[in-house]
Design a protein around this motif. Structure first.
Motif, PDB file in Angstrom:
ATOM      1  N   GLY A  64      36.264 -94.224-118.372  1.00 13.30           N
ATOM      2  CA  GLY A  64      35.542 -92.911-118.080  1.00 13.30           C
ATOM      3  C   GLY A  64      34.315 -93.203-117.421  1.00 13.30           C
ATOM      4  N   PHE A  65      33.730 -92.360-116.453  1.00 12.84           N
ATOM      5  CA  PHE A  65      32.686 -92.290-115.463  1.00 12.84           C
ATOM      6  C   PHE A  65      32.248 -90.965-115.329  1.00 12.84           C
ATOM      7  N   THR A  66      31.047 -90.648-114.815  1.00 14.57           N
ATOM      8  CA  THR A  66      30.393 -89.424-114.488  1.00 14.57           C
ATOM      9  C   THR A  66      30.780 -89.217-113.283  1.00 14.57           C
ATOM     10  N   ILE A  67      31.675 -88.083-112.745  1.00 13.50           N
ATOM     11  CA  ILE A  67      32.185 -88.017-111.504  1.00 13.50           C
ATOM     12  C   ILE A  67      31.151 -87.163-110.826  1.00 13.50           C
ATOM     13  N   GLY A  68      30.952 -87.315-109.721  1.00 12.61           N
ATOM     14  CA  GLY A  68      29.776 -86.840-108.655  1.00 12.61           C
ATOM     15  C   GLY A  68      30.148 -85.472-107.958  1.00 12.61           C
ATOM     16  N   ASP A  69      30.429 -85.259-106.583  1.00 13.18           N
ATOM     17  CA  ASP A  69      30.540 -84.083-105.860  1.00 13.18           C
ATOM     18  C   ASP A  69      31.522 -83.487-106.149  1.00 13.18           C
ATOM     19  N   PRO A  70      31.319 -81.897-106.740  1.00 12.99           N
ATOM     20  CA  PRO A  70      32.243 -81.167-107.210  1.00 12.99           C
ATOM     21  C   PRO A  70      33.430 -80.689-106.184  1.00 12.99           C
ATOM     22  N   LYS A  71      33.264 -80.918-105.114  1.00 17.75           N
ATOM     23  CA  LYS A  71      34.220 -80.469-104.021  1.00 17.75           C
ATOM     24  C   LYS A  71      35.002 -81.401-103.654  1.00 17.75           C
ATOM     25  N   GLN A  72      34.850 -82.676-104.137  1.00 14.93           N
ATOM     26  CA  GLN A  72      35.917 -83.650-103.723  1.00 14.93           C
ATOM     27  C   GLN A  72      37.186 -83.312-104.010  1.00 14.93           C
ATOM     28  N   TRP A  73      38.289 -84.164-103.456  1.00 17.15           N
ATOM     29  CA  TRP A  73      39.960 -83.796-103.729  1.00 17.15           C
ATOM     30  C   TRP A  73      40.321 -84.071-105.269  1.00 17.15           C
ATOM     31  N   ARG A  74      39.391 -84.761-106.127  1.00 18.22           N
ATOM     32  CA  ARG A  74      39.700 -85.284-107.177  1.00 18.22           C
ATOM     33  C   ARG A  74      39.603 -84.500-108.278  1.00 18.22           C
TER      34      ARG A  74
END
Length: 368
Positions: A193-203
């Motif tokens: 687990g990690f805290t993901i950043g940019d909400p617009k990224q393809w992931r």
């Protein structure tokens, strides 16, 4: 003149006719040494991870970066200069089928968003080139099997970027388990687990990612449970937790807890999350000992210990080791300790399909 003197006279006269050779002119008679050629690789997808692989390949002896495939002309130009890629080995997503007639490329490493893998891998296979595909290999098991079938039909190898399958501390715990030093395996825990950043990224795009945290990092725990325990799970349960339905839209999982049961009676408890940091741990427990990796799947160095003490191995960049080993698999038919082929990836995808179904239905899902 005596016969002896006549013989010596004739011998010296004959020697006088042989031209004198300097040491530089004397031919050196040595046995020809065949230097094995490297696996010539083109990378498809020149983003962050593609760059990491390219940089790691600088240290490879058995694999060579010799081509690029990208939809961004500026990236192609930059890579040409940075990695000395010949113009004739550069392609875009429209024309890369032309690699079929390029003898300078043996294999293509597909490092693009998950949702693009199937079509791109099948195109590479039809062009007659071996394929390395980043994980997850596909967005579901059905697509994964289609990729395996296409590569078999084209008679090319399909490998998947399971870099941890070559990591020495990981392999040491597997060795200890196989040798019986941990005893009967009872339990595995895998946390990713990690805290993901940019909400617009393809992931965070369902169409491109195929899901959320499970597809991206939860696959480490799915795959790790299998090779650490040394068995295939027979059932799955799962539960999803979502605290931000805007950032994590429908079909994009934020956090999933999932459990496996194995034929021996061993159980696994795992978690993947895009909203919980500092989760990167594997723990394998037997009735005679344990093995722990923490961090377990990061880019390194991996840290490990067992009930007998710390594990100590020299850290080498994972992607360098992976590409060296994969070159051996493709060119020399080497068999890895833990499989990295397409069939291995389909097994993971079937389990992830079952995890999503279990989370959706709340039911215990049996696995064939």
């Amino acid at each position: 003149m005596s016969s002896r003197r006549l013989f010596l006279h004739k011998l010296t006269a004959g020697l006088a006719t042989i031209p004198f050779l300097s040491w530089d002119e004397v031919p050196v008679l040595t046995e020809a040494v065949k230097v094995p050629r490297p696996l010539n690789v083109a990378i498809m997808g020149l983003g962050g991870y593609g760059t990491m692989v390219a940089n790691a390949m600088r240290a490879c002896k058995k694999a060579k970066l010799n081509g690029v495939i990208s939809g961004t002309p500026s990236k192609i130009s930059d890579w040409q200069t940075r990695y000395r890629i010949p113009e004739k080995n550069c392609y875009n997503y429209d024309n890369f089928d032309n690699i079929a007639s390029n003898p300078d490329i043996d294999a293509v490493y597909v490092i693009t968003p998950n949702g693009l893998h199937k079509d791109q891998v099948i195109r590479v296979a039809k062009a007659g080139k071996h394929v390395i595909c980043e994980k997850p290999m596909a967005v579901n098991a059905k697509e994964g099997q289609e990729m395996v079938d296409a590569c078999k039909k084209a008679n090319v190898k399909l490998l998947v970027g399971y870099r941890m399958h070559f990591e020495p501390k990981t392999l040491e715990i597997i060795r200890l388990r196989k040798a019986g030093e941990l005893g009967k395996i009872m339990f595995f825990q895998g946390l990713s687990g990690f805290t993901i950043g940019d909400p617009k990224q393809w992931r965070l795009n369902k169409a491109l990612a195929g899901g959320g945290s499970l597809m991206d990092i939860g696959i480490y725990a799915v795959n790790g449970a299998r090779y650490m325990v040394g068995e295939e799970p027979v059932w799955v349960t799962a539960e999803e937790t979502k605290t931000d339905p805007v950032k994590f839209a429908e079909g994009v999982d934020e956090t999933i807890q999932f459990q496996f049961g194995f034929p021996s009676g061993a159980i696994a408890s795992c978690l993947s999350s895009y909203n919980i940091s500092y989760l990167d741990r594997f723990f394998l427990s037997g009735d005679k000992g344990f093995g722990e990796l923490y961090p377990a799947t990061g880019y390194g160095p991996i840290m490990g210990r067992t009930n007998k003490g710390e594990l100590s191995f020299l850290h080498v960049t994972h992607q360098t080791v992976q590409m060296e080993e994969m070159a051996d698999i493709i060119l020399n038919g080497k068999t890895p300790i833990v499989p990295v082929d397409g069939e291995e990836a389909v097994k993971d995808l079937k389990i992830m399909d079952a995890i999503y179904l279990a989370a959706k239905t709340g039911k215990k899902i049996p696995l064939k």
